[in-house]
Design an enzyme around this catalytic site. Structure first.
Site, PDB file in Angstrom:
ATOM      1  N   LEU A   1       0.818  -1.220   0.000  1.00 41.82           N
ATOM      2  CA  LEU A   1       0.000   0.000   0.000  1.00 41.82           C
ATOM      3  C   LEU A   1       0.849   1.265   0.000  1.00 41.82           C
ATOM      4  O   LEU A   1       1.936   1.309   0.565  1.00 41.82           O
ATOM      5  CB  LEU A   1      -0.925   0.001   1.215  1.00 41.82           C
ATOM      6  CG  LEU A   1      -1.893  -1.176   1.296  1.00 41.82           C
ATOM      7  CD1 LEU A   1      -2.792  -1.042   2.526  1.00 41.82           C
ATOM      8  CD2 LEU A   1      -2.749  -1.288   0.038  1.00 41.82           C
TER       9      LEU A   1
ATOM     10  N   GLY B   1      -1.713   6.415  -2.569  1.00 36.39           N
ATOM     11  CA  GLY B   1      -2.802   6.293  -3.553  1.00 36.39           C
ATOM     12  C   GLY B   1      -3.904   5.400  -3.017  1.00 36.39           C
ATOM     13  O   GLY B   1      -5.083   5.767  -3.009  1.00 36.39           O
ATOM     14  N   HIS B   2      -3.510   4.209  -2.520  1.00 34.01           N
ATOM     15  CA  HIS B   2      -4.504   3.300  -1.928  1.00 34.01           C
ATOM     16  C   HIS B   2      -5.168   3.960  -0.715  1.00 34.01           C
ATOM     17  O   HIS B   2      -6.378   3.870  -0.536  1.00 34.01           O
ATOM     18  CB  HIS B   2      -3.831   2.018  -1.419  1.00 34.01           C
ATOM     19  CG  HIS B   2      -3.157   1.202  -2.474  1.00 34.01           C
ATOM     20  ND1 HIS B   2      -1.795   1.028  -2.520  1.00 34.01           N
ATOM     21  CD2 HIS B   2      -3.660   0.481  -3.508  1.00 34.01           C
ATOM     22  CE1 HIS B   2      -1.485   0.229  -3.535  1.00 34.01           C
ATOM     23  NE2 HIS B   2      -2.592  -0.120  -4.154  1.00 34.01           N
TER      24      HIS B   2
ATOM     25  N   GLN C   1      -5.145 -12.389 -12.754  1.00 31.94           N
ATOM     26  CA  GLN C   1      -5.021 -11.192 -13.591  1.00 31.94           C
ATOM     27  C   GLN C   1      -3.601 -10.948 -14.076  1.00 31.94           C
ATOM     28  O   GLN C   1      -3.325  -9.958 -14.751  1.00 31.94           O
ATOM     29  CB  GLN C   1      -5.564  -9.959 -12.859  1.00 31.94           C
ATOM     30  CG  GLN C   1      -4.708  -9.451 -11.720  1.00 31.94           C
ATOM     31  CD  GLN C   1      -5.407  -8.334 -10.969  1.00 31.94           C
ATOM     32  OE1 GLN C   1      -6.391  -8.547 -10.275  1.00 31.94           O
ATOM     33  NE2 GLN C   1      -4.911  -7.116 -11.133  1.00 31.94           N
TER      34      GLN C   1
ATOM     35  N   GLY D   1      -9.236   3.585  -8.360  1.00 25.65           N
ATOM     36  CA  GLY D   1      -8.402   4.725  -8.753  1.00 25.65           C
ATOM     37  C   GLY D   1      -8.448   4.979 -10.256  1.00 25.65           C
ATOM     38  O   GLY D   1      -8.465   4.046 -11.053  1.00 25.65           O
TER      39      GLY D   1
ATOM     40  N   LYS E   1      -6.035   6.026 -11.772  1.00 23.42           N
ATOM     41  CA  LYS E   1      -4.709   5.596 -12.259  1.00 23.42           C
ATOM     42  C   LYS E   1      -4.876   4.425 -13.228  1.00 23.42           C
ATOM     43  O   LYS E   1      -4.215   4.354 -14.252  1.00 23.42           O
ATOM     44  CB  LYS E   1      -3.866   5.206 -11.049  1.00 23.42           C
ATOM     45  CG  LYS E   1      -2.809   4.188 -11.274  1.00 23.42           C
ATOM     46  CD  LYS E   1      -1.499   4.847 -11.477  1.00 23.42           C
ATOM     47  CE  LYS E   1      -0.360   3.944 -11.819  1.00 23.42           C
ATOM     48  NZ  LYS E   1      -0.461   2.546 -11.509  1.00 23.42           N
ATOM     49  N   ASP E   2      -5.795   3.505 -12.879  1.00 28.46           N
ATOM     50  CA  ASP E   2      -6.079   2.355 -13.744  1.00 28.46           C
ATOM     51  C   ASP E   2      -7.368   2.653 -14.499  1.00 28.46           C
ATOM     52  O   ASP E   2      -8.424   2.080 -14.225  1.00 28.46           O
ATOM     53  CB  ASP E   2      -6.203   1.083 -12.901  1.00 28.46           C
ATOM     54  CG  ASP E   2      -4.911   0.792 -12.164  1.00 28.46           C
ATOM     55  OD1 ASP E   2      -4.007   0.246 -12.775  1.00 28.46           O
ATOM     56  OD2 ASP E   2      -4.800   1.154 -10.977  1.00 28.46           O
TER      57      ASP E   2
ATOM     58  N   VAL F   1      -3.138   9.781  -7.253  1.00 31.79           N
ATOM     59  CA  VAL F   1      -2.214  10.397  -6.291  1.00 31.79           C
ATOM     60  C   VAL F   1      -0.794  10.216  -6.833  1.00 31.79           C
ATOM     61  O   VAL F   1      -0.431   9.127  -7.278  1.00 31.79           O
ATOM     62  CB  VAL F   1      -2.359   9.757  -4.892  1.00 31.79           C
ATOM     63  CG1 VAL F   1      -1.369  10.366  -3.914  1.00 31.79           C
ATOM     64  CG2 VAL F   1      -3.786   9.921  -4.389  1.00 31.79           C
TER      65      VAL F   1
END
Ligand code: AMP
Length: 278
Positions: free
Chosen positions: A32, A35-36, A60, A146, A148-149, A175
């Site tokens: 972590l 961001g998390h 994944q 997020g 971000k993804d 973040v």
């Protein structure tokens, strides 16, 4: 804050928090960072019960080496989570999540044929498998993802629609480190020198936003590629400027859609992604 490792303990804890409690859920793969934690803090602020899962989901990963070297830091993660006010941490092992192999095949149409979907075959099917299983175990009211993804967020929203799940998907801002580099668990795998140079990725995206009025979409894509590849530590896998709904390559700025520039870049052996709304 309680740590549970089995589905039955998880469900008992959720039940104990009482009927009418709203459950906010943050799925993660651990290691972590801020961001998390920003997602977790938002889940804490908006729900009576905030649950975070920490599970490195094997289905994944299309590259077994990537799965093997993915950082696992549960002790440190728990320390960080103590500061957020989150009540419940779910850290199952693979047997708990997949008592038998998950053979479901999702169809995300053109959403999964571009960018991460094209370069990481099977990745989003694995994401959909794990997220749908976790949703089924927790029955969250809200789940936090997020930006971000960016493509993952689009896939999860689409999955929720397809399965008609009663959960609100909440997108959360990217973040960044002080250098501008998007925070990522994979940043921990970079050497100090690589990490410094990786900041060129976000710097280039910020500059691209400013240059947008001076270039065509195609020219801007090429400019971003060249700018990043000019750094000896960095090797572009893709640069795409896409619309924010269907994630299809934009042809002109005149199209009435919001455009996102998305990149995947190798820094040494480590693959990093980032994006910016143009
Ligand atoms: P991961 O552990 O990488 O699977 O990420 C778990 C969640 O945290 C996903 O919804 C990610 O999009 C989100 N996340 C990861 N890095 C960031 C970041 N730098 N800013 C905001 N959210 C992030």
């Amino acid at each position: 804050m309680k740590l549970v490792k089995t589905v039955s303990e998880l469900q008992q804890q959720i039940q104990d928090s009482g009927k009418g409690a709203s459950v906010g859920f943050v799925p993660t793969m651990g290691a972590l960072h801020e961001g998390h934690l920003s997602l977790v803090r938002q889940a804490v602020a908006e729900n009576t019960l905030a649950v975070i899962s920490i599970f490195v989901n094997p289905t994944q990963f299309n590259d077994p080496k990537d799965l093997e070297r993915y950082p696992r830091t549960l002790e440190a993660d728990l320390k960080l989570l103590e500061t957020t006010g989150c009540q419940l941490v779910f850290a199952p092992d693979a047997q708990e999540v997949y008592p038998k192999p998950d053979t479901r095949k999702f169809n995300f149409g053109k959403l999964e044929k571009v960018m991460e979907g094209a370069f990481r075959p099977g990745h989003f099917n694995g994401v959909a498998q794990v997220v749908s299983r976790l949703f089924d175990m927790l029955k969250p009211d809200k789940a936090y993802f997020g930006l971000k993804d960016f493509q993952q967020l689009a896939i999860v929203k689409n999955m929720v629609k397809q399965l008609n799940l009663p959960v609100e998907i909440v997108p959360c801002a990217i973040v960044r480190e002080d250098s501008g580099l998007a925070m990522s668990s994979r940043n921990e795998l970079l050497s100090a020198e690589e990490r410094k140079n990786a900041a060129v990725i976000s710097k280039t995206l910020f500059r691209a936003k400013e240059l947008k009025t001076q270039m065509s979409v195609k020219e801007l894509v090429e400019w971003v590629k060249d700018e990043i590849n000019n750094n000896p530590f960095l090797d572009v896998e893709y640069v795409e400027i896409v619309d924010d709904e269907e994630l299809q390559a934009a042809k002109s700025w005149d199209e009435p859609t919001t455009k996102i520039a998305c990149v995947a870049v190798f820094c040494g052996k480590i693959r990093l992604i980032d994006n910016i709304v143009l």
